[in-house]
Structures are given as C-alpha cells and as structure tokens.
Design a protein around this motif. Structure first.
Motif, mmCIF file in Angstrom:
data_model
loop_
_atom_site.group_PDB
_atom_site.id
_atom_site.type_symbol
_atom_site.label_atom_id
_atom_site.label_comp_id
_atom_site.label_asym_id
_atom_site.label_seq_id
_atom_site.Cartn_x
_atom_site.Cartn_y
_atom_site.Cartn_z
ATOM 1 N N MET A 1 0.760 -1.263 0.120
ATOM 2 C CA MET A 1 -0.015 0.122 0.000
ATOM 3 C C MET A 1 0.918 1.270 -0.021
ATOM 4 N N ALA A 2 0.662 2.076 -1.013
ATOM 5 C CA ALA A 2 1.532 3.354 -1.041
ATOM 6 C C ALA A 2 0.971 4.175 -0.154
ATOM 7 N N GLU A 3 1.824 5.139 0.525
ATOM 8 C CA GLU A 3 1.307 6.190 1.353
ATOM 9 C C GLU A 3 0.510 7.260 0.916
ATOM 10 N N ASN A 4 0.794 7.562 -0.552
ATOM 11 C CA ASN A 4 -0.152 8.530 -1.147
ATOM 12 C C ASN A 4 -1.158 8.122 -2.098
ATOM 13 N N GLY A 5 -1.514 6.705 -2.212
ATOM 14 C CA GLY A 5 -2.046 6.000 -3.242
ATOM 15 C C GLY A 5 -3.455 5.326 -2.635
ATOM 16 N N PRO A 6 -4.141 4.994 -3.291
ATOM 17 C CA PRO A 6 -5.245 4.313 -2.850
ATOM 18 C C PRO A 6 -4.714 2.763 -2.522
ATOM 19 N N GLY A 7 -5.504 2.463 -1.197
ATOM 20 C CA GLY A 7 -4.830 1.020 -0.953
ATOM 21 C C GLY A 7 -5.737 0.650 0.359
ATOM 22 N N TYR A 8 -5.403 -0.358 1.092
ATOM 23 C CA TYR A 8 -6.203 -0.899 2.105
ATOM 24 C C TYR A 8 -5.416 -1.405 3.361
ATOM 25 N N VAL A 9 -6.173 -1.621 4.445
ATOM 26 C CA VAL A 9 -5.320 -2.286 5.559
ATOM 27 C C VAL A 9 -6.201 -3.516 5.834
ATOM 28 N N LEU A 10 -5.759 -4.241 6.482
ATOM 29 C CA LEU A 10 -6.396 -5.606 7.150
ATOM 30 C C LEU A 10 -6.443 -5.766 8.620
ATOM 31 N N ALA A 11 -7.417 -6.438 9.013
ATOM 32 C CA ALA A 11 -7.352 -6.263 10.581
ATOM 33 C C ALA A 11 -7.636 -8.157 10.738
ATOM 34 N N THR A 12 -6.977 -8.680 11.868
ATOM 35 C CA THR A 12 -6.968 -9.968 12.388
ATOM 36 C C THR A 12 -7.933 -10.269 13.677
ATOM 37 N N SER A 13 -8.261 -11.477 13.739
ATOM 38 C CA SER A 13 -9.145 -11.648 14.970
ATOM 39 C C SER A 13 -8.405 -11.483 16.194
ATOM 40 N N GLY A 14 -6.901 -11.461 16.286
ATOM 41 C CA GLY A 14 -6.410 -11.284 17.208
ATOM 42 C C GLY A 14 -6.048 -9.475 17.716
ATOM 43 N N GLY A 15 -6.734 -8.990 16.724
ATOM 44 C CA GLY A 15 -6.527 -7.385 16.942
ATOM 45 C C GLY A 15 -5.396 -6.722 16.158
ATOM 46 N N GLY A 16 -4.853 -7.445 15.333
ATOM 47 C CA GLY A 16 -3.746 -6.745 14.545
ATOM 48 C C GLY A 16 -4.250 -6.038 13.550
ATOM 49 N N VAL A 17 -3.503 -5.163 12.946
ATOM 50 C CA VAL A 17 -3.700 -4.187 12.028
ATOM 51 C C VAL A 17 -2.482 -3.869 11.261
ATOM 52 N N TYR A 18 -2.679 -4.375 9.721
ATOM 53 C CA TYR A 18 -1.621 -4.475 8.953
ATOM 54 C C TYR A 18 -1.720 -3.937 7.457
ATOM 55 N N GLY A 19 -0.692 -3.181 7.007
ATOM 56 C CA GLY A 19 -0.919 -2.510 5.772
ATOM 57 C C GLY A 19 -0.060 -3.380 4.790
ATOM 58 N N TYR A 20 -0.510 -3.612 3.482
ATOM 59 C CA TYR A 20 0.185 -4.327 2.445
ATOM 60 C C TYR A 20 0.424 -3.716 1.161
ATOM 61 N N ASP A 21 1.943 -3.553 0.882
ATOM 62 C CA ASP A 21 2.397 -2.816 -0.208
ATOM 63 C C ASP A 21 2.779 -3.783 -1.260
ATOM 64 N N PRO A 22 1.904 -3.904 -2.400
ATOM 65 C CA PRO A 22 1.986 -4.704 -3.517
ATOM 66 C C PRO A 22 3.212 -4.691 -4.137
ATOM 67 N N SER A 23 3.873 -3.317 -4.228
ATOM 68 C CA SER A 23 5.005 -3.132 -5.094
ATOM 69 C C SER A 23 6.241 -4.069 -4.459
ATOM 70 N N THR A 24 6.227 -4.366 -3.111
ATOM 71 C CA THR A 24 7.639 -4.475 -2.100
ATOM 72 C C THR A 24 7.008 -5.965 -1.550
ATOM 73 N N ARG A 25 5.806 -6.294 -1.372
ATOM 74 C CA ARG A 25 5.219 -7.261 -0.729
ATOM 75 C C ARG A 25 5.376 -7.351 0.909
ATOM 76 N N LEU A 26 5.832 -5.998 1.209
ATOM 77 C CA LEU A 26 6.124 -5.863 2.599
ATOM 78 C C LEU A 26 4.758 -5.627 3.284
ATOM 79 N N VAL A 27 4.595 -5.901 4.590
ATOM 80 C CA VAL A 27 3.456 -5.776 5.422
ATOM 81 C C VAL A 27 3.875 -4.660 6.564
ATOM 82 N N THR A 28 2.977 -3.763 6.668
ATOM 83 C CA THR A 28 3.420 -2.780 7.858
ATOM 84 C C THR A 28 2.447 -3.174 8.940
ATOM 85 N N THR A 29 3.183 -3.052 10.121
ATOM 86 C CA THR A 29 2.306 -3.439 11.245
ATOM 87 C C THR A 29 1.882 -2.001 12.088
ATOM 88 N N TYR A 30 0.758 -1.894 12.172
ATOM 89 C CA TYR A 30 0.104 -0.501 12.766
ATOM 90 C C TYR A 30 -0.114 -0.813 14.216
#
Length: 250
Positions: A1-30
């Motif tokens: 997910m690019a910081e200035n472009g359209p994108g999305y974040v995901l939540a998990t059942s344990g309360g985790g919040v994660y952004g995904y950058d498709p260009s690098t396949r890196l997951v950002t933990t919020y």
C-alpha cells in the motif's frame, strides 16, 4: 500500500492491523491490540478520513479507537440477537480545530445495523432470509450525482447487498472461494478521473487475505500467505498512513 495512493489495511481476529504494499510485498504493522486481553475476538475494522485514525470492533460489540478516531459508543455489554461481525465509517465532517467528527455503523451476523454518532440508517438485512451470514459492511463516502447516503453488506459466500445510494458493482456469490469472505471496504480510483463506475466500488477480502475488487476499486494486491498470525477478519480503505496514537473505548 503506497502512502499517498489508494490502498487498504487488514485486521486479524487477534486485533492486529496490517498494511500491505503490493510493490514490495512488505507488511506494515500498525498500532493494534495484539497481545492485549480481549473479551471477544476482533471482527472488523474501519479507517478514518485520510488515515487519521481507525476503529476495531469485537464480536461482543466493543469498540477500540486509535489515533484521531473519536469514541461514540458501542454495543458492548448490551443484548444482541446475533453477534457483531463488522463495522463501517459513516458520514464525517470537519470541526473548527481541523479535527474530524466521525460517525460509524456496526453490523450483526443476521444483517442488523446499529448506527452511532448520528450516522443515518438506510436499511438492513435484519429479519430477511440469508443464504450465508453477513460478515461485513462498507460505506460509500463520496457518492456522486446527489444520490442518498448508502452502504453495502457482504455475506460469507461473497454475496453483496446494497442500500441507499450505494450501487451494486458485482459480488463473489456463487463462485468458488478458497476461504470464506470476511469483510468489505469502499474503494475508488479517484486519482484516475471520472469513468462509468465513478466513486462506486469496493473490495472483498477472504479469511486468507485474498482480495477481490469490483467497480471503481483498483486491485492493489493480495496478502495471501503474508499474514499468518491469525485469520483476517476485516478490510478498510486508506489513502495515507494512519496516526500512531492508539486509545480504547468499550
């Protein structure tokens, strides 16, 4: 997910919040609830305007607010005919100090809707026959042409139900899924200009992090195999990184 472009974040059942950058396949933990005791598992996520804050909602209706997202109440501790399965940000405005005045909705497994902060009610699936339980909700905040406020509900089989000014743009109903659908989020290619689907689109997400795009929502990649700490339970759209100043409600 690019910081200035359209994108999305995901939540998990344990309360985790994660952004995904498709260009690098890196997951950002919020900032999140991972490692904290929860009375009930997290089932949904809603992102504030321009990523200035976000909410998590638990199965018992408890709300957790992060960043600049204000707490407007919850269903925690109240009788529910069916468990809460998701939430969506409602209409929001600006205060004189520049802060946002958010509203939000909660949705239950039977399709019942609960509105907070003055969010308008425009219908639900409560009391109606469902082929599969409701699992998520999304609000269309930039509806065009004077259309009334609207929102979408999604079921575990990928079926989508539209209300108010939210236009139906397709679904995964009747199609083979690797995992059940668990959430829906408003999405738009607003940076690409006007087209036939202008500002009418959404993403669906499966429990494995797989994402399906419809209408004006651009495909920004999938997180299948990248988030393994707990099942994905929700998705929310964002255009900038959210504030890193968590707080809690109940």
């Amino acid at each position: 997910m690019a910081e200035n472009g359209p994108g999305y974040v995901l939540a998990t059942s344990g309360g985790g919040v994660y952004g995904y950058d498709p260009s690098t396949r890196l997951v950002t933990t919020y900032p999140s609830l991972v490692g904290l005791p929860l009375n009930a598992p997290i089932v949904g996520l809603a992102m504030g305007v321009n990523g200035t804050g976000y909410y998590l909602v638990a199965q018992d209706g408890g709300i957790f607010a992060f960043g600049a997202a204000p707490f407007h109440g919850s269903m925690g501790g109240q009788h529910l005919n069916a468990p809460i399965v998701g939430m969506a940000l409602g209409p929001s405005g600006f205060n004189p100090d520049g802060s946002h005045d958010y509203t939000y909705y909660l949705v239950a497994k039977d399709g019942g809707i609960f509105a907070f902060g003055g969010a308008p009610f425009v219908g639900s699936m409560g009391g109606q026959h469902l082929n599969a339980p409701i699992v998520g909700m999304a609000f269309g905040p930039t509806l065009e042409g004077g259309l009334p406020i609207g929102y979408w509900l999604v079921a575990a089989d990928g079926g989508v139900f539209s209300f108010g000014g939210a236009s139906f743009r397709g679904s995964m109903g009747g199609q083979q899924l690797n995992t059940p659908i668990v959430g829906i989020a408003f999405g738009t290619d607003v940076l690409a200009g006007v087209d036939a689907n202008n500002d009418q689109g959404y993403w669906l997400v499966g429990a494995d992090g797989g994402v399906f795009s419809f209408g004006d929502a651009p495909y920004c990649g999938s997180a299948v195999g990248l988030i393994t700490s707990a099942p994905v339970v929700g998705i929310a759209s964002t255009f900038t990184l959210p504030a890193a100043n968590p707080g809690q409600g109940s």
